[in-house]
Design a protein around this motif. Structure first.
Motif, PDB file in Angstrom:
ATOM      1  N   TYR A 234      76.896  29.608  32.197  1.00 24.28           N
ATOM      2  CA  TYR A 234      78.104  30.423  32.330  1.00 24.28           C
ATOM      3  C   TYR A 234      77.845  31.684  33.157  1.00 24.28           C
ATOM      4  N   GLY A 235      76.640  31.795  33.707  1.00 22.60           N
ATOM      5  CA  GLY A 235      76.265  32.925  34.550  1.00 22.60           C
ATOM      6  C   GLY A 235      74.924  32.652  35.191  1.00 22.60           C
ATOM      7  N   ASP A 236      74.395  33.654  35.851  1.00 17.88           N
ATOM      8  CA  ASP A 236      73.167  33.478  36.617  1.00 17.88           C
ATOM      9  C   ASP A 236      71.906  33.820  35.827  1.00 17.88           C
TER      10      ASP A 236
ATOM     11  N   HIS B 149      72.055  32.881  30.104  1.00 20.39           N
ATOM     12  CA  HIS B 149      73.488  32.616  30.271  1.00 20.39           C
ATOM     13  C   HIS B 149      73.730  31.113  30.173  1.00 20.39           C
TER      14      HIS B 149
ATOM     15  N   TYR C 157      72.733  34.793  24.788  1.00 19.88           N
ATOM     16  CA  TYR C 157      73.087  35.957  25.604  1.00 19.88           C
ATOM     17  C   TYR C 157      71.835  36.801  25.814  1.00 19.88           C
TER      18      TYR C 157
ATOM     19  N   ASP D 274      77.103  45.306  27.660  1.00 23.84           N
ATOM     20  CA  ASP D 274      76.797  44.198  28.583  1.00 23.84           C
ATOM     21  C   ASP D 274      76.866  42.858  27.859  1.00 23.84           C
TER      22      ASP D 274
ATOM     23  N   GLU E 298      79.099  39.502  28.532  1.00 23.83           N
ATOM     24  CA  GLU E 298      78.520  38.162  28.661  1.00 23.83           C
ATOM     25  C   GLU E 298      79.226  37.169  27.748  1.00 23.83           C
TER      26      GLU E 298
ATOM     27  N   ARG F   5      82.388  36.025  29.181  1.00 29.55           N
ATOM     28  CA  ARG F   5      82.198  34.999  30.212  1.00 29.55           C
ATOM     29  C   ARG F   5      81.864  33.644  29.598  1.00 29.55           C
TER      30      ARG F   5
ATOM     31  N   ARG G 217      84.014  30.238  29.995  1.00 27.53           N
ATOM     32  CA  ARG G 217      83.437  28.981  30.503  1.00 27.53           C
ATOM     33  C   ARG G 217      83.750  27.832  29.565  1.00 27.53           C
TER      34      ARG G 217
END
Length: 274
Positions: free
Chosen positions: A51-53, A57, A107, A117, A121, A124, A128
């Motif tokens: 769901y992220g880089d 994630h 996370y 932060d 996350e 996000r 997703r």
């Protein structure tokens, strides 16, 4: 009689105040691994969906046998500093057997990032999962995870309005809803919160979104601070127009209070999906 807390570290110490508390989180490892293996064998699990880089994630997605009735997202605890999604897979069973897909994200942990932060996350990660699964969405989380899912239904939620409209229910299990007391604990050396962050990230000090429905669930044998935190959110948010409930489960402590998520017939799963 006046009461005051003098030892804030002890007030939020769980394992040290539970008989046999050193057995956790190890007790969760085998059932979680067995559940993942079984679901992979049935081709009903997708692990490490990005769901992220970032390296953490990732989320695991567990599917029911038929088309999903909706989505449940479980966010783990560990005081934002420890653990990952792999410890909790078996807790998906209750909702999955009721016909829901269940997403479990990891996370990034403090002190690499701050709590704000992590909130972003989780927004996000939920987005997703929502892209993968249609229908209503119920959020639940344990301890720090209870804080994170409750942040999703604050007016400062990282979820956009379209995603917010899909949220049917939040069940915060032993959640932390006012972070200011943690400023007085040794763990804040890792969390690195100041008063501003603590206030901006405390759901009890924020406003719920319109139509918010939240259950503050806690064990009756938990530390008094966790019981107080549950009562606090339910009371304050009721006054702000949210539909709230406060439930104390007799004899349950901070670690076994989540066990009933694995039971499709449990009162906890009923509270989450009703």
């Amino acid at each position: 009689m006046l009461n005051a807390i003098k030892d804030w570290d002890n007030a939020y110490a769980n394992g040290a105040n539970i008989s046999g508390g050193e057995r956790w989180p190890g007790l969760w490892v085998e059932p979680a691994e067995n559940y993942r293996k079984a679901m992979l064998a049935e081709q009903r699990a997708r692990l490490d969906v990005a769901y992220g880089d970032g390296p953490r994630h990732r989320l695991d997605l567990f599917m029911p046998r038929e088309s999903a009735r909706g989505l449940v997202v479980f966010v783990h605890g560990g005081y934002w500093m420890r653990l990952d999604k792999s410890f909790w897979s078996h807790l998906a069973r209750g909702a999955v057997e009721r016909g829901y897909a269940v997403a479990m994200p990891s996370y990034t942990l403090c002190p690499e990032v701050g709590i704000a932060d992590i909130t972003a996350e989780i927004g996000r990660a939920i987005g997703r999962a929502m892209d993968e699964i249609a229908g209503p969405v119920a959020l639940t989380g344990h301890s720090a995870g209870g804080h994170l899912v409750t942040r999703m239904i604050c007016t400062s939620s990282p979820l956009n309005e379209t995603r917010q409209r899909r949220l049917a229910k939040v069940v915060s299990i032993s959640g932390l809803h006012d972070l200011r007391p943690l400023l007085k604990t040794a763990m804040n050396q890792t969390l690195r919160m100041d008063d501003r962050v603590a206030r901006e990230e405390s759901p009890a000090l924020l406003s719920p979104i319109e139509g918010a429905r939240v259950v503050a669930w806690v064990g009756g044998a938990e530390r008094n601070e966790f019981r107080r935190q549950a009562q606090l959110l339910a009371n304050i948010w009721m006054g702000l127009g949210a539909a709230t409930a406060h439930v104390e489960m007799p004899d349950r402590h901070h670690f076994d209070v989540i066990d009933d998520l694995a039971d499709p017939q449990s009162a906890l799963v009923d509270a989450l999906l009703s």
